[in-house]
Design a protein around this motif. Sequence first.
Motif, PDB file in Angstrom:
ATOM      1  N   ARG A  53       0.851  -1.190   0.000  1.00  0.00           N
ATOM      2  CA  ARG A  53       0.000   0.000   0.000  1.00  0.00           C
ATOM      3  C   ARG A  53       0.886   1.239   0.000  1.00  0.00           C
ATOM      4  O   ARG A  53       1.852   1.322   0.750  1.00  0.00           O
ATOM      5  N   THR A  54       0.521   2.200  -0.828  1.00  0.00           N
ATOM      6  CA  THR A  54       1.130   3.516  -0.799  1.00  0.00           C
ATOM      7  C   THR A  54      -0.001   4.519  -0.956  1.00  0.00           C
ATOM      8  O   THR A  54      -0.758   4.461  -1.930  1.00  0.00           O
ATOM      9  N   GLY A  55      -0.170   5.371   0.031  1.00  0.00           N
ATOM     10  CA  GLY A  55      -1.285   6.308   0.006  1.00  0.00           C
ATOM     11  C   GLY A  55      -2.606   5.572  -0.059  1.00  0.00           C
ATOM     12  O   GLY A  55      -2.871   4.671   0.733  1.00  0.00           O
ATOM     13  N   SER A  56      -3.415   5.911  -1.050  1.00  0.00           N
ATOM     14  CA  SER A  56      -4.723   5.283  -1.171  1.00  0.00           C
ATOM     15  C   SER A  56      -4.744   4.168  -2.217  1.00  0.00           C
ATOM     16  O   SER A  56      -5.812   3.728  -2.645  1.00  0.00           O
ATOM     17  N   LEU A  57      -3.563   3.695  -2.620  1.00  0.00           N
ATOM     18  CA  LEU A  57      -3.493   2.621  -3.609  1.00  0.00           C
ATOM     19  C   LEU A  57      -2.815   1.386  -3.038  1.00  0.00           C
ATOM     20  O   LEU A  57      -1.866   1.489  -2.256  1.00  0.00           O
ATOM     21  N   VAL A  58      -3.308   0.231  -3.455  1.00  0.00           N
ATOM     22  CA  VAL A  58      -2.641  -1.041  -3.166  1.00  0.00           C
ATOM     23  C   VAL A  58      -2.274  -1.675  -4.493  1.00  0.00           C
ATOM     24  O   VAL A  58      -3.119  -1.812  -5.381  1.00  0.00           O
ATOM     25  N   TYR A  59      -0.995  -2.020  -4.623  1.00  0.00           N
ATOM     26  CA  TYR A  59      -0.465  -2.691  -5.803  1.00  0.00           C
ATOM     27  C   TYR A  59      -0.181  -4.136  -5.425  1.00  0.00           C
ATOM     28  O   TYR A  59       0.477  -4.391  -4.409  1.00  0.00           O
ATOM     29  N   THR A  60      -0.649  -5.079  -6.227  1.00  0.00           N
ATOM     30  CA  THR A  60      -0.270  -6.468  -5.970  1.00  0.00           C
ATOM     31  C   THR A  60       0.909  -6.846  -6.844  1.00  0.00           C
ATOM     32  O   THR A  60       1.094  -6.294  -7.940  1.00  0.00           O
ATOM     33  N   SER A  61       1.682  -7.764  -6.359  1.00  0.00           N
ATOM     34  CA  SER A  61       2.695  -8.399  -7.197  1.00  0.00           C
ATOM     35  C   SER A  61       1.955  -9.276  -8.203  1.00  0.00           C
ATOM     36  O   SER A  61       0.771  -9.585  -8.026  1.00  0.00           O
ATOM     37  N   GLY A  62       2.650  -9.686  -9.233  1.00  0.00           N
ATOM     38  CA  GLY A  62       2.033 -10.589 -10.198  1.00  0.00           C
ATOM     39  C   GLY A  62       1.556 -11.852  -9.503  1.00  0.00           C
ATOM     40  O   GLY A  62       2.292 -12.443  -8.704  1.00  0.00           O
ATOM     41  N   GLU A  95       7.396 -16.293 -21.909  1.00  0.00           N
ATOM     42  CA  GLU A  95       7.427 -17.205 -20.765  1.00  0.00           C
ATOM     43  C   GLU A  95       6.948 -16.472 -19.522  1.00  0.00           C
ATOM     44  O   GLU A  95       7.127 -15.253 -19.410  1.00  0.00           O
ATOM     45  N   LEU A  96       6.388 -17.231 -18.585  1.00  0.00           N
ATOM     46  CA  LEU A  96       6.019 -16.705 -17.275  1.00  0.00           C
ATOM     47  C   LEU A  96       6.654 -17.582 -16.203  1.00  0.00           C
ATOM     48  O   LEU A  96       7.039 -18.729 -16.474  1.00  0.00           O
ATOM     49  N   PRO A  97       6.785 -17.074 -14.974  1.00  0.00           N
ATOM     50  CA  PRO A  97       7.408 -17.860 -13.907  1.00  0.00           C
ATOM     51  C   PRO A  97       6.773 -19.242 -13.751  1.00  0.00           C
ATOM     52  O   PRO A  97       5.545 -19.394 -13.844  1.00  0.00           O
ATOM     53  N   LEU A  98       7.613 -20.211 -13.539  1.00  0.00           N
ATOM     54  CA  LEU A  98       7.222 -21.600 -13.283  1.00  0.00           C
ATOM     55  C   LEU A  98       6.430 -22.229 -14.421  1.00  0.00           C
ATOM     56  O   LEU A  98       5.787 -23.251 -14.250  1.00  0.00           O
ATOM     57  N   GLY A  99       6.455 -21.596 -15.588  1.00  0.00           N
ATOM     58  CA  GLY A  99       5.721 -22.132 -16.740  1.00  0.00           C
ATOM     59  C   GLY A  99       4.233 -21.828 -16.712  1.00  0.00           C
ATOM     60  O   GLY A  99       3.467 -22.416 -17.479  1.00  0.00           O
ATOM     61  N   ALA A 100       3.805 -20.904 -15.849  1.00  0.00           N
ATOM     62  CA  ALA A 100       2.385 -20.554 -15.743  1.00  0.00           C
ATOM     63  C   ALA A 100       1.863 -20.020 -17.077  1.00  0.00           C
ATOM     64  O   ALA A 100       2.588 -19.327 -17.799  1.00  0.00           O
ATOM     65  N   PRO A 101       0.603 -20.293 -17.391  1.00  0.00           N
ATOM     66  CA  PRO A 101       0.040 -19.767 -18.633  1.00  0.00           C
ATOM     67  C   PRO A 101      -0.408 -18.311 -18.538  1.00  0.00           C
ATOM     68  O   PRO A 101      -0.469 -17.626 -19.548  1.00  0.00           O
ATOM     69  N   VAL A 102      -0.754 -17.853 -17.329  1.00  0.00           N
ATOM     70  CA  VAL A 102      -1.212 -16.475 -17.142  1.00  0.00           C
ATOM     71  C   VAL A 102      -0.702 -15.925 -15.817  1.00  0.00           C
ATOM     72  O   VAL A 102      -0.387 -16.679 -14.889  1.00  0.00           O
ATOM     73  N   GLU A 103      -0.649 -14.594 -15.745  1.00  0.00           N
ATOM     74  CA  GLU A 103      -0.271 -13.875 -14.528  1.00  0.00           C
ATOM     75  C   GLU A 103      -1.038 -12.559 -14.533  1.00  0.00           C
ATOM     76  O   GLU A 103      -1.241 -11.964 -15.589  1.00  0.00           O
ATOM     77  N   VAL A 104      -1.458 -12.112 -13.360  1.00  0.00           N
ATOM     78  CA  VAL A 104      -2.249 -10.894 -13.240  1.00  0.00           C
ATOM     79  C   VAL A 104      -1.689 -10.013 -12.140  1.00  0.00           C
ATOM     80  O   VAL A 104      -1.298 -10.504 -11.081  1.00  0.00           O
ATOM     81  N   GLU A 105      -1.658  -8.693 -12.396  1.00  0.00           N
ATOM     82  CA  GLU A 105      -1.354  -7.680 -11.380  1.00  0.00           C
ATOM     83  C   GLU A 105      -2.596  -6.815 -11.223  1.00  0.00           C
ATOM     84  O   GLU A 105      -3.303  -6.561 -12.194  1.00  0.00           O
ATOM     85  N   LEU A 106      -2.811  -6.325 -10.008  1.00  0.00           N
ATOM     86  CA  LEU A 106      -4.000  -5.526  -9.726  1.00  0.00           C
ATOM     87  C   LEU A 106      -3.598  -4.265  -8.959  1.00  0.00           C
ATOM     88  O   LEU A 106      -2.719  -4.310  -8.096  1.00  0.00           O
ATOM     89  N   ILE A 107      -4.229  -3.157  -9.304  1.00  0.00           N
ATOM     90  CA  ILE A 107      -4.086  -1.911  -8.538  1.00  0.00           C
ATOM     91  C   ILE A 107      -5.487  -1.502  -8.104  1.00  0.00           C
ATOM     92  O   ILE A 107      -6.390  -1.409  -8.955  1.00  0.00           O
ATOM     93  N   VAL A 108      -5.678  -1.304  -6.801  1.00  0.00           N
ATOM     94  CA  VAL A 108      -6.973  -0.877  -6.287  1.00  0.00           C
ATOM     95  C   VAL A 108      -6.814   0.375  -5.439  1.00  0.00           C
ATOM     96  O   VAL A 108      -5.786   0.582  -4.802  1.00  0.00           O
ATOM     97  N   GLU A 109      -7.856   1.198  -5.451  1.00  0.00           N
ATOM     98  CA  GLU A 109      -7.929   2.343  -4.559  1.00  0.00           C
ATOM     99  C   GLU A 109      -8.629   1.879  -3.286  1.00  0.00           C
ATOM    100  O   GLU A 109      -9.627   1.148  -3.353  1.00  0.00           O
ATOM    101  N   VAL A 110      -8.102   2.323  -2.138  1.00  0.00           N
ATOM    102  CA  VAL A 110      -8.682   1.917  -0.849  1.00  0.00           C
ATOM    103  C   VAL A 110      -8.957   3.140   0.010  1.00  0.00           C
ATOM    104  O   VAL A 110      -8.418   4.227  -0.214  1.00  0.00           O
ATOM    105  N   ARG A 111      -9.790   2.955   1.031  1.00  0.00           N
ATOM    106  CA  ARG A 111     -10.084   4.023   1.998  1.00  0.00           C
ATOM    107  C   ARG A 111      -8.908   4.202   2.911  1.00  0.00           C
ATOM    108  O   ARG A 111      -8.193   3.350   3.244  1.00  0.00           O
TER     109      ARG A 111
END
Length: 151
Positions: free
Chosen positions: A29-38, A135-151
């Motif tokens: 979390r930084t300020g009002s945002l949360v960033y996830t790792s892949g 390529e993705l880590p460990l041979g995964a077919p997909v990876e997702v990152e998310l950014i959300v605004e929080v209170r």
Amino acid sequence: MSWAGRLSELGITLPPVAAPVAAYVPAVRTGSLVYTSGQLPFVGGELPATGKVGAEVSPEEAKRHARTCVLNALAAVDAAVGVDSIVRVVKLVGFVASAEGFTGQPAVINGASELLGEIFGDAGAHARSAVGVAELPLGAPVEVELIVEVR
């Protein structure tokens, strides 16, 4: 209704936070945002599939894995700040390990985007990138990152 209540209404239980596979933390979390790792499509600590989409993994299967990835991302947000603190989904970045010539990355990442819409309604509408990679880590077919605004 709370977001936790909405998840329950949809019959969705967030999984445990996936353990990092390298030197990083699942969410910051930084300020009002949360960033996830892949987030990979781990289920019970295991990848249910490996390989490239359009070859070893079908686009339909990859779309389901993208949905799992975003649930793992929401679990990371929940562990960091609580899912009910989410104000809105800001951005989703999806990576698709793509076989040569595969160009259906947007449809694959729709698995994550559509689920965010089901859960958060208008607050789930987000900016997005869907990127094909070799390529993705460990041979995964997909990876997702998310950014959300929080209170």
